[in-house]
Design a protein around this motif. Structure first.
Motif, PDB file in Angstrom:
ATOM      1  N   SER A  54      -7.429 -37.616  48.359  1.00  0.00           N
ATOM      2  CA  SER A  54      -8.561 -38.358  49.295  1.00  0.00           C
ATOM      3  C   SER A  54      -9.833 -37.667  49.249  1.00  0.00           C
ATOM      4  CB  SER A  54      -8.135 -38.722  50.654  1.00  0.00           C
ATOM      5  OG  SER A  54      -6.588 -39.215  50.440  1.00  0.00           O
ATOM      6  N   HIS A  55      -9.867 -36.608  49.618  1.00  0.00           N
ATOM      7  CA  HIS A  55     -11.220 -35.857  49.746  1.00  0.00           C
ATOM      8  C   HIS A  55     -11.921 -35.978  48.210  1.00  0.00           C
ATOM      9  CE1 HIS A  55     -11.474 -34.752  53.738  1.00  0.00           C
ATOM     10  NE2 HIS A  55     -10.463 -34.245  53.788  1.00  0.00           N
ATOM     11  N   VAL A  56     -11.124 -35.484  47.292  1.00  0.00           N
ATOM     12  CA  VAL A  56     -11.683 -35.253  45.848  1.00  0.00           C
ATOM     13  C   VAL A  56     -12.177 -36.739  45.515  1.00  0.00           C
ATOM     14  CG1 VAL A  56     -11.266 -35.315  43.226  1.00  0.00           C
ATOM     15  CG2 VAL A  56     -10.180 -33.494  44.953  1.00  0.00           C
ATOM     16  N   LEU A  57     -11.602 -37.840  45.642  1.00  0.00           N
ATOM     17  CA  LEU A  57     -11.965 -39.225  45.446  1.00  0.00           C
ATOM     18  C   LEU A  57     -13.467 -39.447  46.076  1.00  0.00           C
ATOM     19  CD1 LEU A  57      -8.550 -41.030  45.651  1.00  0.00           C
ATOM     20  CD2 LEU A  57     -10.141 -40.902  43.707  1.00  0.00           C
ATOM     21  N   ARG A  58     -13.365 -39.190  47.716  1.00  0.00           N
ATOM     22  CA  ARG A  58     -14.623 -39.320  48.575  1.00  0.00           C
ATOM     23  C   ARG A  58     -16.010 -38.561  48.010  1.00  0.00           C
ATOM     24  NH1 ARG A  58     -13.726 -38.037  54.700  1.00  0.00           N
ATOM     25  NH2 ARG A  58     -12.294 -39.995  54.349  1.00  0.00           N
ATOM     26  N   HIS A  59     -15.263 -37.299  47.371  1.00  0.00           N
ATOM     27  CA  HIS A  59     -16.362 -36.302  46.906  1.00  0.00           C
ATOM     28  C   HIS A  59     -17.027 -37.056  45.648  1.00  0.00           C
ATOM     29  CE1 HIS A  59     -18.623 -32.685  46.281  1.00  0.00           C
ATOM     30  NE2 HIS A  59     -18.298 -33.024  44.923  1.00  0.00           N
ATOM     31  N   GLU A  60     -16.255 -37.826  45.033  1.00  0.00           N
ATOM     32  CA  GLU A  60     -16.725 -38.224  43.810  1.00  0.00           C
ATOM     33  C   GLU A  60     -17.005 -39.783  43.595  1.00  0.00           C
ATOM     34  OE1 GLU A  60     -13.944 -34.924  40.940  1.00  0.00           O
ATOM     35  OE2 GLU A  60     -13.734 -37.280  40.587  1.00  0.00           O
ATOM     36  N   GLY A  61     -17.013 -40.402  44.804  1.00  0.00           N
ATOM     37  CA  GLY A  61     -17.573 -41.663  45.251  1.00  0.00           C
ATOM     38  C   GLY A  61     -16.729 -42.583  44.584  1.00  0.00           C
ATOM     39  N   GLN A  62     -15.326 -42.228  44.679  1.00  0.00           N
ATOM     40  CA  GLN A  62     -14.517 -43.328  44.051  1.00  0.00           C
ATOM     41  C   GLN A  62     -13.659 -44.028  44.994  1.00  0.00           C
ATOM     42  OE1 GLN A  62     -13.951 -43.857  40.647  1.00  0.00           O
ATOM     43  NE2 GLN A  62     -15.290 -42.338  39.682  1.00  0.00           N
ATOM     44  N   HIS A  63     -13.519 -45.229  44.948  1.00  0.00           N
ATOM     45  CA  HIS A  63     -12.428 -45.966  45.944  1.00  0.00           C
ATOM     46  C   HIS A  63     -11.164 -46.494  45.101  1.00  0.00           C
ATOM     47  CE1 HIS A  63     -16.108 -45.840  48.544  1.00  0.00           C
ATOM     48  NE2 HIS A  63     -16.819 -46.197  47.390  1.00  0.00           N
ATOM     49  N   VAL A  64     -10.406 -45.622  45.244  1.00  0.00           N
ATOM     50  CA  VAL A  64      -8.710 -45.814  44.725  1.00  0.00           C
ATOM     51  C   VAL A  64      -7.796 -45.591  45.882  1.00  0.00           C
ATOM     52  CG1 VAL A  64      -7.336 -45.109  42.899  1.00  0.00           C
ATOM     53  CG2 VAL A  64      -9.804 -44.924  42.346  1.00  0.00           C
ATOM     54  N   PRO A  65      -6.978 -46.563  45.753  1.00  0.00           N
ATOM     55  CA  PRO A  65      -5.883 -46.347  46.985  1.00  0.00           C
ATOM     56  C   PRO A  65      -5.069 -44.771  46.737  1.00  0.00           C
ATOM     57  CG  PRO A  65      -5.409 -48.167  45.691  1.00  0.00           C
ATOM     58  CD  PRO A  65      -6.649 -47.723  45.100  1.00  0.00           C
ATOM     59  N   ASP A 204     -16.575 -20.529  29.767  1.00  0.00           N
ATOM     60  CA  ASP A 204     -17.210 -21.671  29.672  1.00  0.00           C
ATOM     61  C   ASP A 204     -17.389 -22.499  31.066  1.00  0.00           C
ATOM     62  OD1 ASP A 204     -15.511 -22.893  26.444  1.00  0.00           O
ATOM     63  OD2 ASP A 204     -17.213 -21.308  26.992  1.00  0.00           O
ATOM     64  N   LEU A 205     -16.825 -21.967  32.041  1.00  0.00           N
ATOM     65  CA  LEU A 205     -16.953 -22.918  33.206  1.00  0.00           C
ATOM     66  C   LEU A 205     -18.322 -23.268  33.783  1.00  0.00           C
ATOM     67  CD1 LEU A 205     -14.040 -21.270  35.390  1.00  0.00           C
ATOM     68  CD2 LEU A 205     -14.187 -23.512  33.917  1.00  0.00           C
ATOM     69  N   PRO A 206     -19.277 -22.366  33.688  1.00  0.00           N
ATOM     70  CA  PRO A 206     -20.692 -22.654  34.076  1.00  0.00           C
ATOM     71  C   PRO A 206     -21.228 -23.903  33.441  1.00  0.00           C
ATOM     72  CG  PRO A 206     -20.660 -20.242  33.641  1.00  0.00           C
ATOM     73  CD  PRO A 206     -19.230 -20.651  33.091  1.00  0.00           C
ATOM     74  N   LYS A 207     -20.686 -24.314  32.327  1.00  0.00           N
ATOM     75  CA  LYS A 207     -21.233 -25.602  31.631  1.00  0.00           C
ATOM     76  C   LYS A 207     -20.708 -26.782  32.749  1.00  0.00           C
ATOM     77  CE  LYS A 207     -19.303 -26.232  27.453  1.00  0.00           C
ATOM     78  NZ  LYS A 207     -18.668 -26.359  26.305  1.00  0.00           N
ATOM     79  N   LEU A 208     -19.895 -26.562  33.669  1.00  0.00           N
ATOM     80  CA  LEU A 208     -19.713 -27.445  34.677  1.00  0.00           C
ATOM     81  C   LEU A 208     -20.879 -27.730  35.437  1.00  0.00           C
ATOM     82  CD1 LEU A 208     -15.964 -26.680  35.438  1.00  0.00           C
ATOM     83  CD2 LEU A 208     -16.761 -28.963  34.533  1.00  0.00           C
ATOM     84  N   LYS A 209     -21.709 -27.073  35.719  1.00  0.00           N
ATOM     85  CA  LYS A 209     -22.641 -26.983  36.609  1.00  0.00           C
ATOM     86  C   LYS A 209     -23.939 -28.163  36.254  1.00  0.00           C
ATOM     87  CE  LYS A 209     -22.630 -22.391  38.150  1.00  0.00           C
ATOM     88  NZ  LYS A 209     -23.114 -21.152  38.446  1.00  0.00           N
ATOM     89  N   ARG A 210     -23.743 -28.566  34.995  1.00  0.00           N
ATOM     90  CA  ARG A 210     -24.521 -29.577  34.448  1.00  0.00           C
ATOM     91  C   ARG A 210     -24.320 -30.816  35.012  1.00  0.00           C
ATOM     92  NH1 ARG A 210     -23.274 -28.222  28.098  1.00  0.00           N
ATOM     93  NH2 ARG A 210     -23.990 -25.925  28.126  1.00  0.00           N
ATOM     94  N   TYR A 211     -23.326 -30.985  35.301  1.00  0.00           N
ATOM     95  CA  TYR A 211     -22.832 -32.409  35.982  1.00  0.00           C
ATOM     96  C   TYR A 211     -22.613 -32.544  37.572  1.00  0.00           C
ATOM     97  CZ  TYR A 211     -21.227 -31.852  30.843  1.00  0.00           C
ATOM     98  OH  TYR A 211     -21.333 -31.615  29.628  1.00  0.00           O
ATOM     99  N   GLY A 212     -23.674 -32.310  37.822  1.00  0.00           N
ATOM    100  CA  GLY A 212     -23.854 -32.824  39.309  1.00  0.00           C
ATOM    101  C   GLY A 212     -22.781 -32.357  40.510  1.00  0.00           C
ATOM    102  N   ARG A 213     -22.547 -33.373  41.349  1.00  0.00           N
ATOM    103  CA  ARG A 213     -21.814 -32.853  42.574  1.00  0.00           C
ATOM    104  C   ARG A 213     -20.288 -32.739  41.963  1.00  0.00           C
ATOM    105  NH1 ARG A 213     -21.939 -34.403  47.695  1.00  0.00           N
ATOM    106  NH2 ARG A 213     -19.931 -35.611  47.736  1.00  0.00           N
ATOM    107  N   VAL A 214     -19.778 -33.727  41.131  1.00  0.00           N
ATOM    108  CA  VAL A 214     -18.570 -33.556  40.749  1.00  0.00           C
ATOM    109  C   VAL A 214     -18.213 -32.281  39.868  1.00  0.00           C
ATOM    110  CG1 VAL A 214     -17.016 -34.374  38.972  1.00  0.00           C
ATOM    111  CG2 VAL A 214     -18.518 -35.987  40.402  1.00  0.00           C
ATOM    112  N   GLY A 215     -19.255 -31.957  38.912  1.00  0.00           N
ATOM    113  CA  GLY A 215     -19.268 -30.679  38.223  1.00  0.00           C
ATOM    114  C   GLY A 215     -19.390 -29.633  39.113  1.00  0.00           C
ATOM    115  N   GLY A 216     -20.110 -29.599  40.322  1.00  0.00           N
ATOM    116  CA  GLY A 216     -20.230 -28.453  41.143  1.00  0.00           C
ATOM    117  C   GLY A 216     -18.943 -28.088  41.605  1.00  0.00           C
TER     118      GLY A 216
END
Ligand code: RIB
Ligand code: CA
Length: 308
Positions: A54-65, A204-216
């Motif tokens: 639930s928190h990951v969905l909320r963090h990523e702005g996704q509305h999935v049951p 390779d993990l620092p590449k994730l930081k390019r992708y905003g809140r989700v990558g962070g």
């Protein structure tokens, strides 16, 4: 590997987030039409797996049951993996509030109802112990008419060179895995024989930081997880992302080589949770088992997910 278009696969996820489950959820949301998530006890308690999804969905702005499922395996007491995933299941990441109420554990009923409502059969991807899936199949056998496939991150291919006899999801609930393997003709299994080859380099993990809140968020979670699970798969500078490989098996099956075979599970004793070939007198439908993976193309597919 050419950049693949976003698929329109309709999919339900059954997960035990868990850090690699959270990564698999993120990639599935980017590549597929995720219609719902059921959670199961495994890496951590079902309350934590529900709250984490639930928190990951909320963090990523996704509305999935999200619906909570089984609190423990079919017969054995629950074994968890806080030593790998952290005390609440997502490393030492703490959410600002843990205000997500956990509803009753009837995920398999909810999943059956939702699948029946769909106009076409959907894919089901299971990345935790198979307790919910076993209950779904045993309680509602007609659910098979509404399933395009069931893909589980589970076990290891019999006869393959494995770095451990029993994989966690099957070890936690071997009875559930045994029940699910009886439905082999609808099932594809992605085991540690391939997931422990599809390793993510820590560098390779620092590449994730390019992708905003989700990558962070993913950078934080995977830095923790990579430190705990580095070396699984034999390379001290990389770590497996087991559950994401199950998502790839549905979105990009051409990345894999497949074999079919009848499977069963050792239920108790020193080899509890080991997946073995089923004796031929059981007339068991054959499971589609991933026998190999194109690792460079999988990693291309993985990183391309964040460009979508
Ligand atoms: O063995 C790996 C599996 O066990 C993954 O699904 C991981 O999340 C844990 O559940
Ligand atoms: Ca998992």
């Amino acid at each position: 590997m050419e950049v693949r278009p976003i698929g329109d696969n309709k999919v339900f996820l059954d997960m035990d987030p868990g850090i690699d489950d959270a990564l698999a959820l993120t990639v599935a949301l980017k590549r597929m039409n995720v219609l719902g998530i059921t959670t199961v006890a495994g890496n951590v308690s079902v309350d934590h797996t529900f709250q984490n999804a639930s928190h990951v969905l909320r963090h990523e702005g996704q509305h999935v049951p999200v619906i909570a499922g089984a609190k423990e395996p079919l017969f054995y007491p629950l074994l968890t993996a806080e030593h790998i995933h952290g005390s609440a299941g997502l490393g030492d990441y703490t959410w600002d509030t843990n205000d997500v109420p956990v509803p009753p554990d009837d995920a398999w009923v909810w999943l059956f109802e939702k699948l029946r409502q769909q106009l076409q059969p959907c894919h089901l991807i299971a990345t935790g112990p198979l307790t919910n899936i076993a209950l779904l199949l045993l309680a509602f056998p007609t659910v098979l008419n509404h399933l395009a496939s069931i893909t589980c991150m589970a076990g290891g291919m019999p006869g393959a060179k494995l770095d451990k006899a029993a994989e966690f999801n099957v070890f936690v609930d071997p009875h559930a895995a045994e029940a699910v393997f009886r439905y082999g003709d609808h099932l594809q299994m992605v085991g540690i024989n391939v997931t422990h080859r599809a390793l993510l380099p820590i560098a390779d993990l620092p590449k994730l930081k390019r992708y905003g809140r989700v990558g962070g968020l993913l950078f934080t979670l995977l830095s923790y997880y990579g430190n705990k699970s580095r070396g699984e798969g034999g390379d001290p500078n990389s770590f497996p992302v087991d559950d994401v490989v199950a998502v790839a098996a549905v979105d990009a099956p051409e990345l894999f080589t497949w074999k079919t075979m009848p499977l069963t599970v050792v239920l108790e004793g020193r080899l509890r949770g080991t997946v073995i070939l089923s004796p031929f007198d059981t007339n068991r439908p054959e499971v589609k088992v991933a026998s190999d993976i194109d690792v460079p193309d999988f990693l291309d597919w993985f990183w391309q997910s964040f460009e979508l």
